[in-house]
Design a protein around this motif. Structure first.
Motif, PDB file in Angstrom:
ATOM      1  N   ILE A 230       0.910  -1.103  -0.182  1.00 13.93           N
ATOM      2  CA  ILE A 230      -0.009   0.075  -0.049  1.00 13.93           C
ATOM      3  C   ILE A 230       0.838   1.404   0.035  1.00 13.93           C
ATOM      4  CG2 ILE A 230      -1.818   1.265   1.488  1.00 13.93           C
ATOM      5  CD1 ILE A 230      -2.845  -1.439   2.352  1.00 13.93           C
ATOM      6  N   ILE A 231       1.824   1.060   0.771  1.00 17.64           N
ATOM      7  CA  ILE A 231       2.863   2.432   0.821  1.00 17.64           C
ATOM      8  C   ILE A 231       3.618   2.605  -0.326  1.00 17.64           C
ATOM      9  CG2 ILE A 231       5.059   3.223   1.913  1.00 17.64           C
ATOM     10  CD1 ILE A 231       4.081   2.030   4.387  1.00 17.64           C
ATOM     11  N   SER A 232       3.901   1.613  -1.126  1.00 23.37           N
ATOM     12  CA  SER A 232       4.866   1.670  -2.201  1.00 23.37           C
ATOM     13  C   SER A 232       3.783   2.048  -3.311  1.00 23.37           C
ATOM     14  CB  SER A 232       5.510   0.396  -2.786  1.00 23.37           C
ATOM     15  OG  SER A 232       4.408  -0.646  -3.106  1.00 23.37           O
ATOM     16  N   LEU A 233       2.346   1.677  -3.310  1.00 27.05           N
ATOM     17  CA  LEU A 233       1.667   2.198  -4.116  1.00 27.05           C
ATOM     18  C   LEU A 233       1.462   3.858  -4.138  1.00 27.05           C
ATOM     19  CD1 LEU A 233      -1.226  -0.437  -4.258  1.00 27.05           C
ATOM     20  CD2 LEU A 233       0.405  -0.046  -6.118  1.00 27.05           C
ATOM     21  N   ASP A 234       1.652   4.268  -3.123  1.00 31.63           N
ATOM     22  CA  ASP A 234       1.585   5.788  -2.787  1.00 31.63           C
ATOM     23  C   ASP A 234       2.826   6.580  -3.226  1.00 31.63           C
ATOM     24  OD1 ASP A 234      -1.031   6.022  -1.972  1.00 31.63           O
ATOM     25  OD2 ASP A 234      -0.412   6.433   0.301  1.00 31.63           O
TER      26      ASP A 234
ATOM     27  N   PRO B 190      13.831  12.367   2.489  1.00 34.26           N
ATOM     28  CA  PRO B 190      12.648  11.847   3.152  1.00 34.26           C
ATOM     29  C   PRO B 190      12.765  10.560   4.046  1.00 34.26           C
ATOM     30  CG  PRO B 190      12.525  11.077   0.752  1.00 34.26           C
ATOM     31  CD  PRO B 190      13.849  12.147   1.074  1.00 34.26           C
ATOM     32  N   GLU B 191      12.097  10.309   5.025  1.00 38.47           N
ATOM     33  CA  GLU B 191      12.171   9.002   5.655  1.00 38.47           C
ATOM     34  C   GLU B 191      11.897   7.782   5.149  1.00 38.47           C
ATOM     35  OE1 GLU B 191      13.059   8.497   8.657  1.00 38.47           O
ATOM     36  OE2 GLU B 191      13.023  10.573  10.027  1.00 38.47           O
ATOM     37  N   PRO B 192      12.727   7.002   5.278  1.00 38.20           N
ATOM     38  CA  PRO B 192      12.502   5.747   4.419  1.00 38.20           C
ATOM     39  C   PRO B 192      11.049   5.130   5.166  1.00 38.20           C
ATOM     40  CG  PRO B 192      14.615   5.348   5.182  1.00 38.20           C
ATOM     41  CD  PRO B 192      13.950   6.684   5.688  1.00 38.20           C
ATOM     42  N   PRO B 193      10.297   4.498   4.516  1.00 44.29           N
ATOM     43  CA  PRO B 193      10.403   3.831   2.958  1.00 44.29           C
ATOM     44  C   PRO B 193      10.086   4.833   1.822  1.00 44.29           C
ATOM     45  CG  PRO B 193       8.412   3.242   3.925  1.00 44.29           C
ATOM     46  CD  PRO B 193       9.043   3.974   4.863  1.00 44.29           C
ATOM     47  N   ASP B 194       9.934   6.107   2.293  1.00 44.79           N
ATOM     48  CA  ASP B 194       9.622   7.019   1.241  1.00 44.79           C
ATOM     49  C   ASP B 194      10.936   7.351   0.396  1.00 44.79           C
ATOM     50  OD1 ASP B 194       8.083   8.862  -0.266  1.00 44.79           O
ATOM     51  OD2 ASP B 194       7.952  10.325   1.298  1.00 44.79           O
ATOM     52  N   ARG B 195      10.632   7.396  -1.031  1.00 45.23           N
ATOM     53  CA  ARG B 195      11.904   7.856  -1.732  1.00 45.23           C
ATOM     54  C   ARG B 195      11.955   9.158  -2.073  1.00 45.23           C
ATOM     55  NH1 ARG B 195      11.437   2.957  -5.550  1.00 45.23           N
ATOM     56  NH2 ARG B 195       9.561   3.185  -5.036  1.00 45.23           N
ATOM     57  N   PRO B 196      13.238   9.825  -2.202  1.00 40.75           N
ATOM     58  CA  PRO B 196      13.314  10.999  -2.859  1.00 40.75           C
ATOM     59  C   PRO B 196      12.418  11.377  -4.444  1.00 40.75           C
ATOM     60  CG  PRO B 196      15.327  10.409  -2.443  1.00 40.75           C
ATOM     61  CD  PRO B 196      14.540   9.414  -2.338  1.00 40.75           C
ATOM     62  N   VAL B 197      11.823  12.506  -4.398  1.00 42.29           N
ATOM     63  CA  VAL B 197      10.956  12.743  -5.555  1.00 42.29           C
ATOM     64  C   VAL B 197      11.828  13.993  -6.168  1.00 42.29           C
ATOM     65  CG1 VAL B 197       9.028  13.821  -6.678  1.00 42.29           C
ATOM     66  CG2 VAL B 197       8.779  12.027  -4.619  1.00 42.29           C
TER      67      VAL B 197
ATOM     68  N   PRO C 241       2.791  11.492  -0.108  1.00 47.62           N
ATOM     69  CA  PRO C 241       4.377  11.496  -0.032  1.00 47.62           C
ATOM     70  C   PRO C 241       5.070  12.610  -0.826  1.00 47.62           C
ATOM     71  CG  PRO C 241       3.507   9.310  -0.141  1.00 47.62           C
ATOM     72  CD  PRO C 241       2.447  10.126  -0.314  1.00 47.62           C
ATOM     73  N   ALA C 242       4.560  12.683  -2.115  1.00 49.22           N
ATOM     74  CA  ALA C 242       5.211  13.610  -2.919  1.00 49.22           C
ATOM     75  C   ALA C 242       5.126  15.111  -2.627  1.00 49.22           C
ATOM     76  CB  ALA C 242       4.741  13.548  -4.502  1.00 49.22           C
ATOM     77  N   ARG C 243       3.820  15.229  -2.220  1.00 45.99           N
ATOM     78  CA  ARG C 243       3.142  16.591  -1.668  1.00 45.99           C
ATOM     79  C   ARG C 243       3.991  17.145  -0.520  1.00 45.99           C
ATOM     80  NH1 ARG C 243      -2.480  15.412  -1.436  1.00 45.99           N
ATOM     81  NH2 ARG C 243      -2.248  15.013   0.605  1.00 45.99           N
ATOM     82  N   THR C 244       4.327  16.071   0.494  1.00 50.26           N
ATOM     83  CA  THR C 244       4.922  16.441   1.565  1.00 50.26           C
ATOM     84  C   THR C 244       6.361  16.792   1.332  1.00 50.26           C
ATOM     85  OG1 THR C 244       3.650  14.801   2.910  1.00 50.26           O
ATOM     86  CG2 THR C 244       5.811  15.418   3.958  1.00 50.26           C
TER      87      THR C 244
ATOM     88  N   ASN D  50      17.311   0.408  11.766  1.00 47.70           N
ATOM     89  CA  ASN D  50      18.442   1.205  10.973  1.00 47.70           C
ATOM     90  C   ASN D  50      17.723   2.100  10.009  1.00 47.70           C
ATOM     91  OD1 ASN D  50      20.062   0.896  13.115  1.00 47.70           O
ATOM     92  ND2 ASN D  50      21.279  -0.625  11.739  1.00 47.70           N
ATOM     93  N   SER D  51      16.815   1.523   9.230  1.00 45.48           N
ATOM     94  CA  SER D  51      16.115   2.177   8.106  1.00 45.48           C
ATOM     95  C   SER D  51      14.709   2.525   8.177  1.00 45.48           C
ATOM     96  CB  SER D  51      16.027   1.065   6.711  1.00 45.48           C
ATOM     97  OG  SER D  51      15.662  -0.143   7.342  1.00 45.48           O
ATOM     98  N   MET D  52      14.084   2.317   9.422  1.00 48.22           N
ATOM     99  CA  MET D  52      12.573   2.551   9.599  1.00 48.22           C
ATOM    100  C   MET D  52      12.938   3.280  11.223  1.00 48.22           C
ATOM    101  SD  MET D  52      10.409  -0.392   8.245  1.00 48.22           S
ATOM    102  CE  MET D  52      10.639  -0.912   6.473  1.00 48.22           C
ATOM    103  N   SER D  53      12.635   4.635  11.332  1.00 45.14           N
ATOM    104  CA  SER D  53      12.687   5.162  12.263  1.00 45.14           C
ATOM    105  C   SER D  53      11.598   4.809  13.657  1.00 45.14           C
ATOM    106  CB  SER D  53      12.665   6.630  12.358  1.00 45.14           C
ATOM    107  OG  SER D  53      11.183   7.102  11.713  1.00 45.14           O
ATOM    108  N   PHE D  54      10.448   4.603  12.962  1.00 45.52           N
ATOM    109  CA  PHE D  54       9.372   3.992  14.002  1.00 45.52           C
ATOM    110  C   PHE D  54       9.948   2.758  14.604  1.00 45.52           C
ATOM    111  CE2 PHE D  54       6.785   0.486  12.549  1.00 45.52           C
ATOM    112  CZ  PHE D  54       7.332   0.488  11.142  1.00 45.52           C
TER     113      PHE D  54
END
Lengths: 300, 399
Positions: free
Chosen positions: B43-47, B71-78, B125-128, B253-257
């Motif tokens: 779902i996240i990757s679809l976003d 951006p914080e993973p798993p988000d990737r830079p746009v 994610p892109a808007r943010t 290490n890759s996911m802050s939460f």
């Protein structure tokens, strides 16, 4: 001191009186037959003996007193309904059952090896129990019972499901145990084997003791007033003989009341009859069993 | 006494070293978790759409822009691309080179609004990322530490009055731990309790019982079985924990939460003093059911009677989370079968008074002891009832 002493025990299941005022005792080292037709109360007697069921009245002394946990290690019991874990290998099943009788896995392995070899099960010891044939499972159950060298061995229908070779093997095994001083209670309705193995028996029917005592005494008690004769000659009419009955190549002479077998023997010899066999007719245990169960015999 | 351990070990070995246990008992829950996590990631990757964003800046605020914060993973830079004119941006949008473009009017600073042109719905994610880019550039003359704080936003930490518990956006996952632990425990209780019930029924069905009870007392046999069963359950839970903890350690290490995850000592206390006796209680009840029936399928209805109260707290989850100290919540925390889940659900939401935990633990232990007695009695009376069910009134009868 008897190995087992049952005194006036009674046990009911709902309205059914399974055992009613049953008393008998078994001496140490004896090979004792517990007989009766299906549903007579034999297994209930055994279960009361083993403290699986509490009797409503009466008392049980086993190996010198009431049953307790430590005595369980000295008693081997093979129930009529065979019970082995089906989904584990035979060897593991024997190890577990042995451990519950206080044996270490090494002891079980050592003791089981001989029996497995003897019963031709060595090649099958790693197989799951459910993969063994019915006869093999039967033999495995015998091994599980003998493994911990019990002082008192209680076997319920040990020959059921066995072929003649294995039946003989189990009979030999029981004789060996008897010779080693093990007290054995053989519960069966296969009279031929009981006749061959036991010196004393108790016969239960409808929960009551019908016959109890030495096998020879019982047979004598049930013997007809007759003699069995085997001869190649024709038997003439004899004084004191009421009826002559041919039976399987022999002749059965039914004597009139008051006639002694010795008198008949004298008459036969006097008339130059060549005798191959002359014996007092004794009923087989099978015949006695049928007569008692059909209501001819009196309660002991 | 050693016979008891032989029975326990046999029970444990028979079920744990079994293909069915590995496939169903061990892998089912981790696979379920894996599927759920996979769905979340899907779902996240679809976003996530890394097609560049464009902007047309009439305000001059982005004339020489600072790069967008990572951006914080798993988000990737746009990638964020400047365009001279709206027509150029529109052409790029029509050509699919960008997913949207923003237009900053000349008086953006005074009016505070901007427009966005896009074909489909612009994902969050892109808007943010664009807003973070814009904020970072608006604050370029501010102290970088303050600018960074402003970009990150407020971090509200909700803390208990005694300071022992706190929760924030960084460790929100901790609220879920007791709930997840509760579900895992209940699944483990029922799956292993099911093994126990089945084992008792099988021993009756295949007549092993009669051989066993001439070797070991019914109480020792039943206690051994319950110990073995509890050990099976704990093995199951331990291995499930490994399946969960190892990925957390790998991914933290890759996911802050995931970095904020911690288990409160109180949760561990609940597990040891409430869940464990509850485990034994349910196991003993399952064994008692097994002793009274003659076929495994007969037990399913009886299991339903036990499982219903255990799941009641989940049916009332809204009430328990909304008002974790209500009389209903306290009552359910003390009732033997509802206590385990109620306490764990409340534990995520409130500070449980020590007396409630202690009283609940005492009740659980007493009930577990009573259930073992009941199982032993049902076993003694029902062990040789082949093909005939033992009535419960016979179990409770004086003789």
């Amino acid at each position: 001191m008897p190995a087992v002493d049952l005194s006036h025990i009674a046990k009911s299941f709902g309205p059914v009186k399974a055992v009613d005022d049953v008393s008998f005792s078994i001496e140490k080292g004896e090979l004792f037959g517990l007989l009766g037709p299906n549903g007579a109360g034999k297994t209930t007697c055994l279960r009361v003996m083993l403290d699986i069921f509490k009797p409503e009245s009466g008392s049980v002394a086993i190996l010198g007193g009431p049953m307790n946990e430590s005595k369980k290690d000295r008693i081997g019991y093979m129930p009529e309904e065979r019970g082995l874990y089906q989904d584990i290998p035979l060897e593991r099943c024997l190890t577990y059952l042995g451990s519950l009788k206080g044996l270490s896995p090494a002891e079980v392995k050592q003791r089981a090896a001989g029996y497995l070899e003897r019963f031709d099960l060595t090649a099958h010891k790693t197989k799951k129990v459910k993969e063994l044939s019915k006869g093999m499972q039967q033999k495995a159950q015998v091994i599980a019972t003998l493994l911990y060298q019990p002082e008192l061995l209680i076997v319920d229908e040990p020959f059921a499901g066995l072929d003649p070779v294995n039946t003989q093997m189990v009979m030999d095994l029981l004789r060996e145990q008897h010779a080693q001083g093990v007290t054995i209670i053989l519960c069966s309705h296969q009279m031929h084997q009981v006749e061959e193995l036991c010196d004393r028996i108790v016969l239960i029917d409808h929960g009551k003791v019908m016959l109890y005592g030495a096998l020879d005494d019982i047979r004598r008690q049930f013997s007809a007033h007759a003699v069995t004769v085997r001869t190649g000659d024709k038997i003439p009419a004899l004084k004191g003989v009421e009826r002559i009955e041919p039976v399987n190549g022999t002749v059965k002479l039914h004597l009139s009341p008051g006639t002694q077998p010795q008198e008949v023997l004298r008459s036969l010899v006097a008339q130059n009859i060549n005798l191959e066999q002359f014996e007092i007719s004794m009923p087989t245990l099978d015949e006695i069993f049928i007569r008692v169960v059909q209501g001819e015999g009196a309660a002991a | 006494m050693t016979k008891l351990w032989h029975v326990a070990w046999h029970e444990y070995r028979r079920h744990v070293f079994n293909r069915r246990f590995v496939l169903v008992g061990l892998l089912s829950v981790p696979l379920l978790v894996l599927v759920m996590v996979g769905l979340v990631f899907l779902i996240i990757s679809l976003d996530i759409n890394t097609t560049p964003l464009g902007y047309v800046d009439y305000s001059g605020l982005l004339a020489d822009p600072l790069p967008a914060p990572a951006p914080e993973p798993p988000d990737r830079p746009v990638p964020i691309l400047p365009f001279e004119t709206e027509a150029a941006a529109r052409s790029a949008l029509d050509a699919g080179q960008i997913q949207a473009y923003y237009v900053l009017p000349a008086d953006y600073l005074s009016i505070g609004w901007l427009s966005v042109v896009n074909m489909g719905a612009l994902k969050s994610p892109a808007r943010t990322q664009f807003y973070n880019f814009l904020t970072a550039n608006l604050l370029r003359s501010t102290d970088p530490v303050i600018a960074n704080r402003l970009v990150k936003g407020a971090e509200i930490i909700v803390q208990s009055p005694d300071g022992s518990r706190s929760i924030s956006s960084k460790n929100w996952f901790n609220v879920m731990i007791p709930i997840v632990a509760g579900i895992a425990f209940i699944i483990a209780i029922f799956s292993t309790g099911g093994y126990l019930m089945q084992a008792v029924v099988e021993e009756k069905e295949n007549r092993t019982m009669e051989v066993i009870i001439t070797s070991v007392s019914p109480n020792q046999f039943m206690a051994g079985k319950i110990i073995g069963d509890t050990a099976i359950g704990l093995t199951q839970i331990f291995l499930w924990m490994l399946f969960i903890v190892i990925p957390i350690l790998v991914l933290r290490n890759s996911m802050s939460f995931l970095r904020g995850i911690q288990i409160a000592p109180q949760t561990l206390l609940l597990v040891v003093f409430v869940m464990l006796p509850a485990f034994i209680l349910v196991s003993a009840l399952m064994a008692a059911i097994g002793a009274t029936i003659s076929e495994a399928r007969e037990g399913q209805q009886m299991v339903g009677i036990i499982s219903l109260p255990i799941w009641i707290p989940y049916m009332l989850i809204g009430l328990l989370i909304g008002n974790p100290n209500s009389p209903v919540a306290v009552g359910l925390s003390l009732f033997p079968l509802t206590a385990p889940l109620t306490l764990l659900l409340r534990d995520g939401m409130t500070i449980l008074p020590a007396w409630q935990i202690a009283l609940s633990a005492v009740i659980q232990v007493l009930c577990a002891v009573g259930a073992i007695w009941l199982a032993g009695r049902a076993f003694r009376l029902g062990m040789l009832r082949y093909g005939k069910r033992l009535k419960w009134r016979e179990v409770f009868a004086r003789n």
